[in-house]
Write a protein that holds these residues in place. Structure first.
Motif, short mmCIF file in Angstrom:
data_model
loop_
_atom_site.label_atom_id
_atom_site.label_comp_id
_atom_site.label_asym_id
_atom_site.label_seq_id
_atom_site.Cartn_x
_atom_site.Cartn_y
_atom_site.Cartn_z
N ARG A 1 -32.36 6.08 -47.45
CA ARG A 1 -31.89 7.46 -47.58
C ARG A 1 -31.38 7.94 -46.22
NH1 ARG A 1 -37.38 9.91 -49.01
NH2 ARG A 1 -37.89 8.22 -47.56
N TYR A 2 -30.18 8.47 -46.21
CA TYR A 2 -29.60 9.03 -44.99
C TYR A 2 -29.46 10.54 -45.15
CZ TYR A 2 -26.42 10.21 -41.24
OH TYR A 2 -25.85 10.80 -40.14
N ALA A 3 -30.04 11.30 -44.23
CA ALA A 3 -30.03 12.76 -44.31
C ALA A 3 -29.18 13.36 -43.19
CB ALA A 3 -31.45 13.31 -44.22
N SER A 4 -28.41 14.38 -43.55
CA SER A 4 -27.57 15.06 -42.57
C SER A 4 -27.57 16.56 -42.85
CB SER A 4 -26.14 14.55 -42.63
OG SER A 4 -25.28 15.33 -41.82
N PRO A 5 -27.55 17.38 -41.80
CA PRO A 5 -27.46 18.83 -42.01
C PRO A 5 -26.04 19.28 -42.31
CG PRO A 5 -27.57 18.37 -39.67
CD PRO A 5 -27.72 17.04 -40.37
N TYR A 6 -25.07 18.36 -42.20
CA TYR A 6 -23.66 18.73 -42.33
C TYR A 6 -23.12 18.44 -43.73
CZ TYR A 6 -23.85 19.10 -37.28
OH TYR A 6 -24.20 19.46 -36.00
N SER B 1 -33.79 19.59 -41.99
CA SER B 1 -33.34 20.87 -41.43
C SER B 1 -32.84 20.67 -40.01
CB SER B 1 -34.49 21.87 -41.44
OG SER B 1 -35.48 21.50 -40.49
N SER B 2 -32.19 21.69 -39.47
CA SER B 2 -31.73 21.62 -38.09
C SER B 2 -32.86 21.92 -37.11
CB SER B 2 -30.57 22.59 -37.87
OG SER B 2 -29.45 22.23 -38.62
N ARG B 3 -33.77 22.79 -37.51
CA ARG B 3 -34.82 23.25 -36.60
C ARG B 3 -35.92 22.22 -36.36
NH1 ARG B 3 -33.47 27.78 -33.60
NH2 ARG B 3 -32.71 29.47 -34.92
N GLU B 4 -36.17 21.35 -37.34
CA GLU B 4 -37.28 20.40 -37.21
C GLU B 4 -36.87 19.00 -37.68
OE1 GLU B 4 -41.35 22.68 -37.75
OE2 GLU B 4 -40.04 23.09 -39.47
N SER B 5 -35.64 18.62 -37.38
CA SER B 5 -35.11 17.37 -37.92
C SER B 5 -35.86 16.14 -37.44
CB SER B 5 -33.62 17.24 -37.57
OG SER B 5 -33.42 17.33 -36.17
N MET B 6 -36.23 16.11 -36.15
CA MET B 6 -36.93 14.94 -35.63
C MET B 6 -38.32 14.81 -36.22
SD MET B 6 -35.68 14.96 -31.65
CE MET B 6 -36.83 13.64 -31.20
N THR B 7 -39.01 15.92 -36.36
CA THR B 7 -40.34 15.90 -36.95
C THR B 7 -40.27 15.47 -38.41
OG1 THR B 7 -41.10 17.68 -35.49
CG2 THR B 7 -42.38 17.28 -37.49
N GLU B 8 -39.30 16.00 -39.14
CA GLU B 8 -39.16 15.66 -40.55
C GLU B 8 -38.83 14.19 -40.73
OE1 GLU B 8 -37.61 20.12 -41.83
OE2 GLU B 8 -36.18 18.55 -41.29
N LEU B 9 -37.96 13.67 -39.88
CA LEU B 9 -37.62 12.25 -39.97
C LEU B 9 -38.85 11.38 -39.70
CD1 LEU B 9 -35.55 9.97 -40.29
CD2 LEU B 9 -35.05 10.20 -37.84
N LYS C 1 -41.80 12.07 -40.29
CA LYS C 1 -42.75 12.19 -41.41
C LYS C 1 -42.27 11.46 -42.65
CE LYS C 1 -45.70 14.98 -39.32
NZ LYS C 1 -47.10 14.59 -39.03
N GLY C 2 -41.04 10.93 -42.61
CA GLY C 2 -40.57 10.10 -43.71
C GLY C 2 -39.75 10.80 -44.78
N VAL C 3 -39.20 11.99 -44.50
CA VAL C 3 -38.37 12.65 -45.51
C VAL C 3 -37.08 11.86 -45.76
CG1 VAL C 3 -39.27 14.94 -44.95
CG2 VAL C 3 -37.19 14.15 -43.84
N ALA C 4 -36.69 11.04 -44.79
CA ALA C 4 -35.53 10.16 -44.93
C ALA C 4 -35.79 8.91 -44.09
CB ALA C 4 -34.26 10.86 -44.47
N ASP C 5 -35.00 7.88 -44.34
CA ASP C 5 -35.13 6.65 -43.56
C ASP C 5 -34.28 6.70 -42.29
OD1 ASP C 5 -36.76 5.16 -45.56
OD2 ASP C 5 -34.96 5.44 -46.77
#
Length: 204
Positions: free
Chosen positions: A10-15, A52-60, A62-66
């Motif tokens: 899974r690839y996540a982007s804020p854009y 999200s933009s505010r906590e993207s590194m933390t979310e990544l 934690k496994g929200v995306a690969d």
């Protein structure tokens, strides 16, 4: 012999998918899938649906995306050195900016430690920035006095404050709504090229 199982990531982007960053992402995804003969499939999730933009590194972490397009300069806390080294990106040439970044990254373990929970695959080294205002035109530096301007990076914060403006840091996803509501009066932002349905380029 059993066929190798397809690896799905899974690839996540804020854009948005039409953003020029996302266009580059799609080219990269296609390259990976082609070079692995389809054994690696990457599914993109745009518009901040996973991250999200505010906590993207933390979310990544934690496994929200690969894999994700993270935005360290918008993080609520941490990555202070990353935010500070924007001061060194004074050249609009991406190759020069990338060289500066990787040399700093290699030399200072303190910078590398800010990414101890994620692995950097590539960096976005910026693009030429433009000042855009909602109502009041800025024709001279004096016109900036008292204006709330959305900027990024410690260097721009100091510069606009010195010029008498009130610099505000916020992610891109909050920028337009803040302009509409009058929370800010302008933004310092890079333009992006998107495609119209008629196939023509449009600068936004």
């Amino acid at each position: 012999m059993a066929q190798a199982q397809v690896i799905e990531l899974r690839y996540a982007s804020p854009y948005a998918p039409a953003h020029n960053y996302s266009v580059a992402d799609l080219a990269w995804i296609a390259k990976i899938e082609k070079e692995t003969n389809g054994k690696v499939k990457i599914k993109p999730y745009w518009n901040g649906t996973l991250i999200s933009s505010r906590e993207s590194m933390t979310e990544l972490s934690k496994g929200v995306a690969d894999i994700a397009f993270v935005t360290p300069i918008y993080e609520k806390s941490g990555v202070d050195l990353t935010k500070a080294i924007l001061d060194f990106f004074t050249d609009s040439n991406p190759a020069v900016n990338a060289k500066i970044y990787w040399e700093l990254f290699a030399k200072f373990p303190e910078i590398r430690n800010e990414y101890d929970k994620v692995k950097i695959l590539a960096v976005n080294v910026g693009a030429p920035m433009f000042l855009m205002t909602s109502k009041k035109p800025v024709k001279t530096l004096d016109d900036l006095k008292g204006m709330r301007i959305r900027v990024t990076g410690n260097a721009m914060m100091r510069t606009f404050k010195t010029l008498g403006a009130e610099p505000v840091g916020m992610p891109v996803v909050e920028m337009l709504e803040s302009m509409q509501k009058g929370i800010i009066q302008g933004v310092l932002f890079a333009t992006a090229i998107t495609k119209h349905s008629n196939g023509r380029d449009r600068q936004v």
